[in-house]
Write a protein that holds these residues in place. Structure first.
Motif, short mmCIF file in Angstrom:
data_model
loop_
_atom_site.label_atom_id
_atom_site.label_comp_id
_atom_site.label_asym_id
_atom_site.label_seq_id
_atom_site.Cartn_x
_atom_site.Cartn_y
_atom_site.Cartn_z
N LYS A 139 38.06 58.01 38.35
CA LYS A 139 38.45 56.68 37.86
C LYS A 139 39.29 56.78 36.60
O LYS A 139 40.29 56.06 36.43
N ASP A 168 32.86 49.56 43.05
CA ASP A 168 32.21 50.06 41.84
C ASP A 168 32.24 49.02 40.73
O ASP A 168 31.21 48.73 40.09
N VAL A 169 33.40 48.42 40.48
CA VAL A 169 33.53 47.48 39.37
C VAL A 169 32.73 46.22 39.63
O VAL A 169 32.02 45.72 38.75
N PHE A 173 29.67 44.73 37.39
CA PHE A 173 29.60 43.36 36.88
C PHE A 173 28.27 42.71 37.29
O PHE A 173 27.62 42.02 36.49
N ALA A 208 42.14 45.74 42.53
CA ALA A 208 41.70 46.74 41.55
C ALA A 208 42.40 46.54 40.21
O ALA A 208 41.77 46.66 39.15
N LEU A 211 40.73 43.50 38.46
CA LEU A 211 39.37 43.71 37.97
C LEU A 211 39.30 44.68 36.81
O LEU A 211 38.44 44.56 35.93
N THR A 212 40.21 45.68 36.78
CA THR A 212 40.14 46.69 35.73
C THR A 212 41.10 46.43 34.58
O THR A 212 40.86 46.87 33.45
N ARG A 213 42.21 45.73 34.85
CA ARG A 213 43.24 45.55 33.84
C ARG A 213 43.68 44.09 33.68
O ARG A 213 44.70 43.83 33.05
N SER A 214 42.93 43.17 34.27
CA SER A 214 43.21 41.72 34.15
C SER A 214 44.63 41.37 34.58
O SER A 214 45.22 40.41 34.07
N PRO A 226 38.68 38.25 34.75
CA PRO A 226 37.43 38.98 35.00
C PRO A 226 36.75 39.39 33.70
O PRO A 226 37.38 39.37 32.63
N TRP A 229 35.93 45.41 31.89
CA TRP A 229 35.41 46.44 32.79
C TRP A 229 34.53 47.42 32.01
O TRP A 229 33.38 47.63 32.34
N LEU A 230 35.08 48.04 30.97
CA LEU A 230 34.34 49.05 30.19
C LEU A 230 34.41 48.71 28.71
O LEU A 230 35.33 48.01 28.27
#
Length: 230
Positions: A139, A168-169, A173, A208, A211-214, A226, A229-230
């Motif tokens: 990832k 996974d993401v 959440f 993807a 969810l990970t980078r808006s 969203p 993520w981290l």
């Protein structure tokens, strides 16, 4: 649910090779340019990948020896390590990055089979089996390879990897009580997530990216922001 260990290893290896090639071509000027991440240059992204490799090596050591070895002593130590690495001259930064990747690969390759069942903890203190480490690294290399902003995009990532990343993401959440209240339809892989009244549609790579980078640019529908993520 994480991908099968052999699948994670394959994605990790493919991503590591690709991103290493991208990094090798970055000179001083390239590295000083902004990345796709706020307040980070490309050098910061490379530095993070180097220090993350060592951090995941700590988890492998923990699983191998039974001696608790966290990824980072603290978030402040993590940030300081990235900052110190990012200011290295380009040749030193590339060498540091390559050496860190090689150390992690060697640690994984020499891991005793019985040690893979050991439980370790992520930076967010989530307990996971050591078998999760290659997926964690996969990832990192693929998503941060996109963050380098040198031509690699989410659409270039393996479709199956993007699907697993969305699983996974969204699972993360849900664990944190941050379930996204929409129905997400991936138009290219015949997958649907959620049961919200609002429907978001697009290729799984675009899901993807959102969810990970808006980044909702590849999606249609009333797309909400969203959670982080981290």
């Amino acid at each position: 649910m994480s991908p099968k260990p052999e699948t994670s290893r394959q994605w990790w290896s493919e991503g590591e090779r690709l991103v290493a090639g991208l990094v090798e071509r970055l000179n001083d000027d390239d590295l000083a340019e902004p990345s796709a991440l706020p307040d980070w240059s490309r050098a910061h992204v490379v530095a993070h990948l180097a220090r993350n490799a060592d951090a995941l090596g700590n988890l492998i050591s923990w699983a191998r020896t039974g001696v608790e070895t966290r990824m980072y002593p603290s978030r402040e130590d993590r940030d300081a390590g990235i900052a110190a690495t990012a200011v290295l001259p380009s040749a030193e930064l590339r060498t540091d990055y390559a050496d860190a990747c090689a150390r992690l690969a060697e640690a994984v390759d020499t891991m005793p089979a019985a040690a893979w069942t050991a439980e370790v903890r992520t930076m967010l203190d989530r307990p996971v089996p050591a078998t999760e480490v290659p997926w964690m690294r996969a990832k990192e290399v693929w998503v941060h390879g996109v963050d380098l902003d040198v031509g690699l995009g989410f659409a270039d990532l393996p479709t199956e990897f993007c699907t697993a990343l969305v699983d996974d993401v969204l699972g993360l959440f849900a664990e944190r009580g941050q379930k996204v209240e929409v129905t997400v339809v991936a138009t290219d892989v015949d997958r649907t997530w959620g049961e919200g009244a609002t429907t978001v549609r697009g290729p799984v790579a675009a899901v993807a990216a959102w969810l990970t980078r808006s980044d909702a640019s590849g999606l249609s529908g009333d797309v909400p922001a969203p959670p982080p993520w981290l």
